[in-house]
Design an enzyme around this catalytic site. Structure first.
Site, PDB file in Angstrom:
ATOM      1  N   GLU A  67       1.103  -1.233   0.194  1.00 14.94           N
ATOM      2  CA  GLU A  67      -0.154   0.046  -0.175  1.00 14.94           C
ATOM      3  C   GLU A  67       0.624   0.790   0.018  1.00 14.94           C
ATOM      4  OE1 GLU A  67      -2.905   3.407   0.424  1.00 14.94           O
ATOM      5  OE2 GLU A  67      -1.326   2.999   1.767  1.00 14.94           O
TER       6      GLU A  67
ATOM      7  N   HIS B 213      -0.367   0.303   7.204  1.00 13.66           N
ATOM      8  CA  HIS B 213      -0.434   1.610   5.940  1.00 13.66           C
ATOM      9  C   HIS B 213       0.132   2.071   5.185  1.00 13.66           C
ATOM     10  CE1 HIS B 213      -5.674   2.595   5.045  1.00 13.66           C
ATOM     11  NE2 HIS B 213      -4.761   2.923   4.500  1.00 13.66           N
TER      12      HIS B 213
ATOM     13  N   ILE C  74       3.413   4.840   5.697  1.00 12.41           N
ATOM     14  CA  ILE C  74       4.355   5.041   6.416  1.00 12.41           C
ATOM     15  C   ILE C  74       5.494   5.570   6.005  1.00 12.41           C
ATOM     16  CG2 ILE C  74       4.800   2.593   6.682  1.00 12.41           C
ATOM     17  CD1 ILE C  74       6.539   2.405   4.164  1.00 12.41           C
TER      18      ILE C  74
ATOM     19  N   ASN D 299      -4.839   6.914   7.807  1.00  9.11           N
ATOM     20  CA  ASN D 299      -4.418   6.844   6.266  1.00  9.11           C
ATOM     21  C   ASN D 299      -2.649   6.220   6.010  1.00  9.11           C
ATOM     22  OD1 ASN D 299      -4.131   6.537   3.485  1.00  9.11           O
ATOM     23  ND2 ASN D 299      -6.647   5.885   3.548  1.00  9.11           N
TER      24      ASN D 299
ATOM     25  N   ASN E 126      -5.949  11.352   1.474  1.00  5.36           N
ATOM     26  CA  ASN E 126      -5.048   9.930   1.452  1.00  5.36           C
ATOM     27  C   ASN E 126      -3.678   9.877   2.302  1.00  5.36           C
ATOM     28  OD1 ASN E 126      -4.317   7.030   0.328  1.00  5.36           O
ATOM     29  ND2 ASN E 126      -6.500   7.325  -0.374  1.00  5.36           N
TER      30      ASN E 126
END
Ligand SMILES: *[C@@H]1O[C@H](CO)[C@@H](O)[C@H](O)[C@H]1NC(C)=O
Ligand SMILES: *[C@@H]1O[C@H](CO)[C@@H](O)[C@H](O)[C@H]1NC(C)=O
Ligand SMILES: *[C@@H]1O[C@H](CO)[C@@H](O)[C@H](O)[C@H]1NC(C)=O
Length: 312
Positions: free
Chosen positions: A50, A111, A113, A168, A222
């Site tokens: 991700e 998720h 980083i 997120n 996001n």
């Protein structure tokens, strides 16, 4: 009679919303496949990638094994990992970091980083990795120190805060502070947030003494990143296809500077340049891209990971 009118009106509104969301999700789009050079799938990383971030020395850090919201758990309950990959190598191979004891590695679902280096040239000490983690579908941020010698992430701190409720992505500001995006307001309102033109997603600042909301009004905030000089913060809004540029103040509050709307974001001719496109046969749900030299790494939410060697 009136019942019928109301019923038809409601159906019409619903239909309009479904078409609108479908266009937003690009469900009607025809994708032309395009590769920027020679690309190959990376072996052994099939549970997503991700988020990807590349250290200045060319080591890519990759989060894999996301388990969040209603996303299908391809990993069958197994925990996720942080991998690293040396983009300087001719044929880079991924390696998973082990996690220091005392940390619940069995429920690790990474998720977004972000890293913070105390010394830009020497990573043997003070190389911090911030990781958004979703154990049991909750949101928290872990801070690790990276031990490259023993291939290990040493756990330093878990941060939980009611303002950090559906995190997120994060961007580190100092070894102990960061900005994080909440991509939606609550699970109860999530469907309405996606279907209606609501903007309830926000950006939060955290340091060891303060947690504050520093920017609001996003559809689905996001990815978040900071300019190299630390003056600006960039937030992508995947609901509105926008990149928000925010100015960072002394007290860490953020001021809107401008909004870049990426028109035709997923076509081969968007207002920005498209470097890779695939209709889902090879890569599904691409979520991250990072470049170092002639290598381009492409990550997906819960699918495979691709490495491209860019054509000259
Ligand atoms: C979808 O709805 C939003 C908010 O009402 C609007 O701004 C956008 O233009 C619509 N998109 C399409 C493709 O109709
Ligand atoms: C955290 O940030 C707040 C707001 O800018 C500031 O007043 C405070 O001194 C900071 N705390 C630390 C420990 O840096
Ligand atoms: C987006 O694509 C449409 C259809 O291909 C085209 O008419 C339009 O000019 C494009 N917009 C931009 C800003 O390139």
């Amino acid at each position: 009679m009136w019942k019928r009118v109301i019923c038809v009106s409601l159906l019409a509104i619903l239909a309009e919303r479904i078409v609108n969301i479908s266009i937003m999700l690009n469900l009607f789009r025809q994708v032309q496949n395009y590769e920027p050079g020679k690309c190959r799938i990376i072996d052994g990383m099939i549970f997503g990638s991700e988020d990807i971030t590349v250290l200045p020395n060319g080591i890519a850090l990759i989060s894999s094994g996301l388990k969040y919201l209603g996303i299908i758990d391809r990993n069958e309950g197994k925990p996720g990992h942080i991998y690293w990959l040396d983009l300087n190598a001719e044929d880079p191979q991924p390696k998973a970091f082990s996690l220091s004891s005392g940390f619940d590695a069995g429920n690790f679902h990474p998720h977004g980083i972000s890293y913070f280096l105390e010394d830009q040239d020497d990573y043997s000490e003070g190389a911090h990795l911030f990781v958004v983690n979703h154990p049991f579908q909750k949101s928290q941020v872990e801070i690790f120190e990276i031990d490259f010698e023993f291939n290990m992430l040493m756990h330093q701190k878990t941060i939980k805060d009611e303002l950090l409720h559906h995190v997120n992505d994060v961007v580190a500001i100092t070894p102990t502070s960061f900005y994080g995006t909440n991509d939606h307001y609550s699970d109860g309102t999530m469907l309405f947030e996606l279907l209606l033109p609501l903007k309830l997603s926000d950006v939060v600042f955290y340091n060891s003494t303060t947690t504050i909301i520093v920017a609001t009004g996003f559809g689905f905030a996001n990815g978040i990143n900071m300019s190299p000089d630390g003056k600006y913060v960039y937030v992508s809004d995947t609901k509105t296809s926008e990149i928000h540029v925010l100015r960072k103040n002394e007290d860490f509050t953020l001021e809107p500077e401008r909004v870049l709307h990426i028109e035709n974001a997923s076509s081969l001719e968007p207002t920005v340049t498209s470097v890779y496109a695939n209709n889902g046969s090879v890569l599904q749900g691409t979520s991250s891209a990072a470049r170092h030299g002639h290598h381009l790494l492409l990550g997906t939410v819960i699918h495979r990971t691709m490495l491209c060697t860019l054509a000259e």
